[in-house]
Structure formats: C-alpha cells, structure tokens
Design a protein around this motif. Structure first.
Motif, PDB file in Angstrom:
ATOM      1  N   PRO A  55      31.894  20.056 -36.609  1.00 16.68           N
ATOM      2  CA  PRO A  55      30.573  19.969 -35.978  1.00 16.68           C
ATOM      3  C   PRO A  55      29.485  20.092 -37.038  1.00 16.68           C
ATOM      4  O   PRO A  55      29.662  20.820 -38.011  1.00 16.68           O
ATOM      5  N   GLY A  56      28.424  19.379 -36.871  1.00 13.30           N
ATOM      6  CA  GLY A  56      27.339  19.446 -37.843  1.00 13.30           C
ATOM      7  C   GLY A  56      27.433  18.377 -38.910  1.00 13.30           C
ATOM      8  O   GLY A  56      26.464  18.115 -39.604  1.00 13.30           O
ATOM      9  N   SER A  57      28.620  17.753 -39.048  1.00 14.66           N
ATOM     10  CA  SER A  57      28.714  16.676 -40.029  1.00 14.66           C
ATOM     11  C   SER A  57      28.009  15.455 -39.463  1.00 14.66           C
ATOM     12  O   SER A  57      27.833  15.316 -38.255  1.00 14.66           O
ATOM     13  N   ILE A  58      27.642  14.569 -40.356  1.00 19.06           N
ATOM     14  CA  ILE A  58      26.792  13.472 -39.919  1.00 19.06           C
ATOM     15  C   ILE A  58      27.455  12.604 -38.852  1.00 19.06           C
ATOM     16  O   ILE A  58      26.805  12.145 -37.918  1.00 19.06           O
ATOM     17  N   GLY A  59      28.783  12.430 -38.971  1.00 15.13           N
ATOM     18  CA  GLY A  59      29.485  11.609 -37.986  1.00 15.13           C
ATOM     19  C   GLY A  59      29.383  12.216 -36.594  1.00 15.13           C
ATOM     20  O   GLY A  59      29.083  11.538 -35.619  1.00 15.13           O
ATOM     21  N   GLN A  60      29.607  13.525 -36.514  1.00 17.91           N
ATOM     22  CA  GLN A  60      29.537  14.227 -35.231  1.00 17.91           C
ATOM     23  C   GLN A  60      28.123  14.230 -34.665  1.00 17.91           C
ATOM     24  O   GLN A  60      27.910  13.980 -33.482  1.00 17.91           O
ATOM     25  N   VAL A  61      27.159  14.518 -35.530  1.00 13.30           N
ATOM     26  CA  VAL A  61      25.777  14.596 -35.070  1.00 13.30           C
ATOM     27  C   VAL A  61      25.334  13.239 -34.529  1.00 13.30           C
ATOM     28  O   VAL A  61      24.701  13.132 -33.479  1.00 13.30           O
ATOM     29  N   ARG A  62      25.726  12.198 -35.261  1.00 11.60           N
ATOM     30  CA  ARG A  62      25.309  10.868 -34.836  1.00 11.60           C
ATOM     31  C   ARG A  62      26.005  10.459 -33.539  1.00 11.60           C
ATOM     32  O   ARG A  62      25.404   9.855 -32.666  1.00 11.60           O
ATOM     33  N   GLU A  63      27.270  10.811 -33.432  1.00 14.24           N
ATOM     34  CA  GLU A  63      28.000  10.475 -32.212  1.00 14.24           C
ATOM     35  C   GLU A  63      27.378  11.197 -31.017  1.00 14.24           C
ATOM     36  O   GLU A  63      27.152  10.599 -29.959  1.00 14.24           O
TER      37      GLU A  63
END
Ligand code: TYD
Ligand code: MG
Length: 490
Positions: free
Chosen positions: A190-198
C-alpha cells in the motif's frame, strides 16, 4: 513475442516504468525513486476487461450541439470556506484530493464536512485506513457530529470499500487516506504508486459511474509533494492542499487544480478545540499582530483565486558576522528574493553585500504571485534604512530587472480590499492607473477618467467604492522601485 516481465520498477514520483532499477528517472528526473513492483499480469488482465475504461453512459461519440448542459446541483459542506475552495460546494460525481502534512487537520475538516452532508444530503461513508472507528468517534464527539447517518468503516482493502459504497449508496464518500488503500489485484505494498493509482482510478469510476462525490486524503512526502502527485493529479477533478504551520492555529486550504472552479482559490480556517472554524475575513487575521511603525514591515495586497487578502511582509537586514551573508525567505520564493535583492542593489543603490537578509510572510502564508515584489522590496529597504513604512499604506506591484514597476492583474480588487481594511494610501504600478493601458476592471465600464493619483489635483473622491473616508484616500502610481521607496520611506 517476449513474455511481459513479472517484476517492473516503477518511479514513485511519476509512474514511469523500467525493467531494471534506475538511480534516476529518465522521465521526471527524480533520484532514487524506483521501487520494485509486481502484479503486472493482473493489471494487464484487468485492462483487457471491456468496462475498465468505460465511463457510465459514454456509449459513443456525440455531437457537441446535442449534448444538454448539466446543471450540477452542488452539495454544500456546511462550511463556507470549504465550499469556497471547492468552487461553491461539492460537485456530484467529482473526485477530490485533499493533501497536507500529517496532523494539519485533513481528517478533522473532512469529518466535519461529512457530518454536515450526512445531516442535509443523506448517508455518508467515511472509510479510514488510519484510525479505528472508536478513534474517529471520539474525535467526532468533539466536533459534535450527533446523530447524522454517518457510516464509519475502518478498512484498507479497496474492493471492500467499493462493496460498501455499492451497499450503502452514500451521498458522499471519504477515503482517508489513499496511501493506505490497497487492491487485491496488486501485490505491491500500500502506498506504492501502482496501488495509489489503482485505488484512485477505481474510485474515479465509482464516482463517475454512480455520481457519488469522493474525497481522497493524500499524504505529503518529505520534500513537500503529494506522494505520487503526477499520477494522481490528472486522475482527480480537484486537488486541494492544506497549508499552514502546525504551531499557528490557522490553516489555509488552497485549490491547486479545480475542474469545477477557480484554481488557487483559498479557504482560511482556524483550528479550535471544536474543530476547524472558517475565518470569513482573513486580511483581518493576517494583520492582527502587525507591529505598527516598526521598520521592515510592509502590507501587501495579494489576490488568491478570486479573493483579495492583505498580508504582512516582514524583512530583517542585519550585518553578517561571518564571511558569507545569508538570505532566507519563508513564504516567498528564495530565487525571487535573490533577484529582488540584486534589483535593489543595482537600481535603488542599496548596499546589501555582507548583510544577512531574512524575509518572512507573517502568519505562515505563502504568496507566489509577482505582485508581491514591491512589498518585499519595500520591507527590505525599510529595514536597511531603519525607517518605518506608514502604518496606513498598503502596496502591490511586480518589479522587473530594470527596476521598473509593472502592472498586475485585479488591481481594483486589491485596492478595494485595502480601503475596506482601513488603509489610507495604496502604492501601485502606474500602469494600473493609466486609463489607456491597464485600468482596473471595475473602473473601466464606469467612466473614462483615471483613478485619482497623488499628482492629480483632485486626488480625493475616487467614487469607486474605494473607501468610506474618500477625502483621505490616496492612490500613488509608481513607475520605478526608486519612486516607490521615495513614496513610502520619506
Ligand atoms: P487531523 O485532522 O488528525 O490531521 P490529519 O488528518 O491532517 O493528519 O488533525 C489533528 C490535529 O488537530 C491534532 O494535532 C489535534 C488538532 N485538533 C484540534 O486542535 N481540535 C479538534 O477539534 C480536533 C479534532 C483536532
Ligand atoms: Mg488524518
């Protein structure tokens, strides 16, 4: 065909991808921003689904003239200043990002707004990945949330949050914070760009598809930017940003981007023991502790969005005991300060070599419009000459490299605010007075004559609602920094 790589390295600043780790992102230039992420296949699979990028109702291209204008009935947050930054309330189906440092008041403001909306517009879902229901409730008690239909959900799983939205069908959803939310489709943290963007993208579809406004809380990284800012800013409709110092009680919420209102609109609040209280007259608050007749203090008429705000610019110039003089700016741009100091030395003949220069915008405000130049220079010159600027004078104007004072926008608005706040004299660019060039807009339609100036024999009686005591009111148009300093410091 080559198999898609199982792991990718993703820049946490801009979302750029690379098959191997890079020290510096080739796209945005950020250093040490690549993080290994997995779940590419899941993302590809999801992208294949036909509905992923389809917004509800978007059946195909339609003729511009056939599309009816939708009148968004905005939902009021019940907090005037918050409605103002949003451009007049919450637009149904909009996705809003509220960023700010930890502890500045994001959760507090949104909980207050949530309670108000629940009271007036129907159920609200407040989903928090940071606090338990009990913690939120104990905060809510201080904020007098009462018996409004406010649903609390302590959850970080995106799919669960979406389920609850589908079940409750709320009038407003708050996700606090987007960095704690993770999707089961991705294995990255959580907090990584992939997760945040998703998370942002899925919530965007929900917002648009069901016409539910959603607020996302976003954290600020060490260097002061929203984590994954580039990735989120274009996804959301509105980006709001909390400013202010934690040691001061007031807070400023600024619209950095707004698809439904003016960008750089400001809302001003005061943190009290019962939550955030709107401050309807920020000029008064920012000038409250202004020292009268103290050298180094200048009052600036600035405009933020559509709102004029008077702020105090303070400067202190003192002999440096060490070899290299320090130049410190807080509330204005450091590079702009260096430039202005050079102009002051070269064009106004002030010798500042070997002096420490400190400039501060009082109250923790940030001003980044060029119209602040004149006030910064005046404050510095006032400190150097150890002579106070008259307490009844306010000013604005952009300063060029030749030492010329250039006209700025919304001059009439600035002048009117100064008059309303009881100032008796306003120093402004001559170009903003001259009727042939850039006349203050409010004045333009009324008559052809220029605003009264000090050189004008009929200097008094502006007749433009510029102040009640019109006989004492004086507008001084200046062309150069030298003229401005003469008008202020003699
Ligand atoms: P909070 O909204 O939790 O900040 P964020 O969500 O941005 O991290 O704000 C917490 C701060 O606000 C905390 O320092 C206590 C203060 N506060 C008050 O002063 N009065 C109040 O009524 C509340 C609820 C918080
Ligand atoms: Mg919080």
């Amino acid at each position: 065909m080559a198999k898609p790589p199982k792991t990718v390295f993703v820049c946490q600043e801009c979302g750029s991808q690379s098959p191997k780790w890079l020290g510096r992102c080739g796209d945005c230039g950020a250093w040490n921003s690549f993080v290994e992420e997995r779940g590419q296949e899941a993302a590809v699979a999801a992208a294949d689904s036909p509905h992923r990028y389809a917004l509800a109702g978007a059946a195909g291209a339609r003729l511009y003239s056939e599309i009816e204008l939708e009148q968004h009935a905005r939902i009021t947050t019940g907090i005037d200043e918050f409605d103002r930054v949003l451009g007049g309330g919450i637009v149904p189906g909009s996705l809003v990002l509220l960023g700010g440092e930890p502890g500045i008041g994001k959760s507090t403001l949104l909980l207050q707004a949530a309670a108000n909306v629940a009271r007036t517009a129907g159920a609200v879902l407040y989903s928090s990945g940071e606090e338990s229901e009990h913690q939120i409730k104990s905060r809510g008690e201080r904020l007098a949330v009462g018996t409004a239909p406010l649903y609390l959900l302590a959850e970080t799983c995106l799919e669960r949050i979406l389920e609850e939205i589908a079940r409750i069908k709320p009038a407003l959803v708050i996700v606090d914070s987007v960095q704690t939310v993770f999707s089961l489709k991705f294995q990255s943290a959580p907090g990584s760009i992939g997760q945040v963007r998703e998370a942002a993208t899925q919530l965007l579809f929900t917002a648009k598809g069901h016409n539910i406004p959603i607020f996302l809380v976003g954290h600020i990284t060490k260097d002061g930017s929203l984590a994954g800012p580039k990735a989120l800013e274009h996804v959301v409709d509105t980006v709001l940003y909390f400013e202010g110092e934690r040691h001061h009680s007031h807070r400023v919420v600024r619209a950095v981007k707004n698809r439904f209102g003016a960008a750089s609109e400001l809302g001003v609040f005061e943190m009290t023991s019962a939550g955030l209280r709107p401050v309807p007259n920020p000029s008064k608050m920012f000038l409250a502790e202004r020292p009268v007749n103290a050298p180094g203090s200048a009052v600036l008429c600035s405009v933020e969005g559509s709102r004029p705000i008077l702020v105090e610019v303070q400067a202190l110039v003192s002999g440096s005991t060490y070899g290299n003089a320090r130049r410190m700016a807080s509330g204005i741009d450091q590079a702009r300060l260096s430039l202005l100091l050079a102009v002051l030395e070269k064009r106004a003949g002030l010798n500042l070599i070997g002096d420490d220069v400190f400039v501060n915008v009082a109250g923790g405000m940030t001003v980044d419009e060029p119209a602040s130049d004149l006030a910064v220079l005046a404050a510095i010159a006032s400190s150097v000459r150890n002579r106070a600027i008259p307490a009844t004078a306010a000013m604005f104007g952009e300063v060029g490299l030749a030492g010329e004072v250039r006209g700025v926008t919304q001059a009439a608005l600035r002048v009117r605010e100064a008059a309303q706040m009881g100032f008796r004299r306003c120093i402004l660019p001559a170009a903003n007075i001259d009727p042939g060039t850039r006349l203050p807009p409010a004045r333009q339609g009324r008559s052809g004559d220029p605003l009264p100036t000090s050189s004008d024999p009929n200097a008094s009686g502006g007749g433009n609602g510029l102040g009640s005591a019109e006989d004492e009111w004086e507008l001084i148009g200046v062309r150069t920094v030298g003229e401005a300093l003469d008008a202020l410091l003699t």
